[in-house]
Design an enzyme around this catalytic site. Sequence first.
Site, PDB file in Angstrom:
ATOM      1  N   ASP A  30       0.841  -1.193   0.000  1.00 10.78           N
ATOM      2  CA  ASP A  30       0.000   0.000   0.000  1.00 10.78           C
ATOM      3  C   ASP A  30       0.884   1.254   0.000  1.00 10.78           C
ATOM      4  O   ASP A  30       1.657   1.470   0.939  1.00 10.78           O
ATOM      5  CB  ASP A  30      -0.887  -0.022   1.245  1.00 10.78           C
ATOM      6  CG  ASP A  30      -1.957   1.050   1.256  1.00 10.78           C
ATOM      7  OD1 ASP A  30      -1.983   1.877   0.330  1.00 10.78           O
ATOM      8  OD2 ASP A  30      -2.765   1.058   2.197  1.00 10.78           O
ATOM      9  N   ASP A  31       0.780   2.064  -1.046  1.00 13.82           N
ATOM     10  CA  ASP A  31       1.475   3.353  -1.115  1.00 13.82           C
ATOM     11  C   ASP A  31       2.998   3.228  -1.186  1.00 13.82           C
ATOM     12  O   ASP A  31       3.716   4.167  -0.822  1.00 13.82           O
ATOM     13  CB  ASP A  31       1.108   4.238   0.086  1.00 13.82           C
ATOM     14  CG  ASP A  31      -0.200   4.970  -0.105  1.00 13.82           C
ATOM     15  OD1 ASP A  31      -0.940   4.640  -1.056  1.00 13.82           O
ATOM     16  OD2 ASP A  31      -0.499   5.879   0.693  1.00 13.82           O
ATOM     17  N   CYS A  70      -6.020   4.581  -3.447  1.00 15.98           N
ATOM     18  CA  CYS A  70      -6.196   3.250  -2.859  1.00 15.98           C
ATOM     19  C   CYS A  70      -7.505   2.550  -3.215  1.00 15.98           C
ATOM     20  O   CYS A  70      -7.510   1.442  -3.754  1.00 15.98           O
ATOM     21  CB  CYS A  70      -6.099   3.348  -1.337  1.00 15.98           C
ATOM     22  SG  CYS A  70      -4.582   4.073  -0.713  1.00 15.98           S
ATOM     23  N   HIS A 135     -11.132  -1.644   2.372  1.00 17.84           N
ATOM     24  CA  HIS A 135     -11.303  -0.344   1.700  1.00 17.84           C
ATOM     25  C   HIS A 135     -12.232  -0.396   0.494  1.00 17.84           C
ATOM     26  O   HIS A 135     -12.122   0.409  -0.424  1.00 17.84           O
ATOM     27  CB  HIS A 135      -9.925   0.210   1.283  1.00 17.84           C
ATOM     28  CG  HIS A 135      -9.840   1.707   1.370  1.00 17.84           C
ATOM     29  ND1 HIS A 135      -8.854   2.431   0.757  1.00 17.84           N
ATOM     30  CD2 HIS A 135     -10.633   2.613   2.015  1.00 17.84           C
ATOM     31  CE1 HIS A 135      -9.017   3.708   1.005  1.00 17.84           C
ATOM     32  NE2 HIS A 135     -10.087   3.850   1.771  1.00 17.84           N
ATOM     33  N   ASP A 279      -0.729  -0.821  -4.763  1.00 21.78           N
ATOM     34  CA  ASP A 279      -2.020  -0.253  -5.161  1.00 21.78           C
ATOM     35  C   ASP A 279      -1.920   1.045  -5.941  1.00 21.78           C
ATOM     36  O   ASP A 279      -2.833   1.399  -6.682  1.00 21.78           O
ATOM     37  CB  ASP A 279      -2.921  -0.069  -3.940  1.00 21.78           C
ATOM     38  CG  ASP A 279      -2.382   0.953  -2.943  1.00 21.78           C
ATOM     39  OD1 ASP A 279      -1.191   1.295  -3.015  1.00 21.78           O
ATOM     40  OD2 ASP A 279      -3.159   1.399  -2.077  1.00 21.78           O
ATOM     41  N   ASN A 280      -0.842   1.811  -5.777  1.00 22.01           N
ATOM     42  CA  ASN A 280      -0.649   3.067  -6.499  1.00 22.01           C
ATOM     43  C   ASN A 280       0.745   3.582  -6.178  1.00 22.01           C
ATOM     44  O   ASN A 280       1.484   2.966  -5.402  1.00 22.01           O
ATOM     45  CB  ASN A 280      -1.709   4.117  -6.126  1.00 22.01           C
ATOM     46  CG  ASN A 280      -1.953   4.257  -4.641  1.00 22.01           C
ATOM     47  OD1 ASN A 280      -3.027   3.922  -4.137  1.00 22.01           O
ATOM     48  ND2 ASN A 280      -0.958   4.741  -3.905  1.00 22.01           N
TER      49      ASN A 280
END
Length: 469
Positions: A30-31, A70, A135, A279-280
Amino acid sequence: MKKVLFIALCIFAFSCTAQEKPNIVLLFSDDAGYADFGFHGSKIMKTPNLDKLAKQGVRFSQAYVSDPTCGPSRAGLITGKYQQRFGFEENNVPGFMSAVSAVDNREMGVPVEEVTIADYLKKQGYATSFYGKWHLGGDDRFHPTKRGFDEFYGFRGGARSYFPYSDAPASELDLMERGFGNFVEPEKYLTDALAKESVDFIERTAKASKPFFTILSFNAVHTPMDATEDDLNQFPDLQGKRKTVAAMTLALDRACGKVLDKLKELGIEDNTIVIFTNDNGGPTDKNAGVNYPLSGTKSSHLEGGIRVPFLMKWPGKLQPNTVYDYPISTLDLLPTFYAAAGGNEKELKDIDGVNLMPYINGINEDRPHKTLFWKKDARGVIRKGDWKLIRYPDRPAELYNIPNDISEINNVVADHPEMVRELFKELFAWELTLERPRWMLKKSFEKVDIDRMDKYRDQSKYLNGESKK
């Protein structure tokens, strides 16, 4: 008697050579910054387990997510289709109180009529589990156990402490939940706790001789910036957020290693597909993640917002220590997994992803995607072949030839007016197929995203030292 013996030997030989349904493990960070892994050249981050995975499988040099934030990114992955097509366009759910919509807070989520990757794999006889950050909707009807997953230990929201809560957090969506409605906080640092849960599921399911699909959806390295003292001590030369994100990345790698080691210990790694992706892009301003040589950050449609690390290992099926250079998307995970599980691809209705296996193995030498799209409010992006057009709400469009300009420095929009016109039309034609957003952010947040893009566009200076602060 000889004939019976011959038939028995044939049956035995077939049973020995027949391919079992592969297990499937998705390791999802994540991130994370694009540059913040050893397999992408980092000399600062310590990621030995993921570096090993990269050598054992295929590294994808142009892997994209369907959104630079996200929630929408996850919505695309789990359905195999552009999330804008079912109105999941805007950032982030649930509990994002800056939304302006008739659909608020817990009611924001992936519509229940959408079929998920877990729904498809359950039809193929898979045990399914999800651990970590969900999420994708806070209301009970959006719960993972109602979206195809047999087991769940995680939290419904978008961010939480990595340490157990002693007092109730602002929202119960931040609490760790085992199954449905049983809130149980972890006994250790959350990244390690999630690995333990996934390892336990793998061990139990493998002993039952049932194929399994598990998503280990880490919240690492998303804020808050929490790390253990032992992990922080591994980076004495770093400071501030950069030190903390390095420690969090170390824990992320350790957790992935626990899963990979368990597969080997159980003797099932040769029949297991393992994917690692993110995710990004990394939010340089929030967690000091670095996306170099890509430009920009999370929430922008520059490469640093939408291109992500992506590794895939499948022993005997994929050539180890190789690189695949054509653009792919996390939308492709659903059809790839379904086909690998023995599913008929023709049964997949109304999706945008493709089965990657024929492309990776050279059976199909075309690009998996001739065109890819992104959209958020007035911003829109089309990548067609090697060309990428970005449409903005506050400035003229930009055009880049990505293989020749990975950092998106040379805007050549003035040199190709006819191409720009055609890409604008094709982007608009795609937008006409989309559903209206089910919720929207206040317009002020669009300025926040644009300002972040402008300020952190040049990632080279963060790689070269400023990121230590």
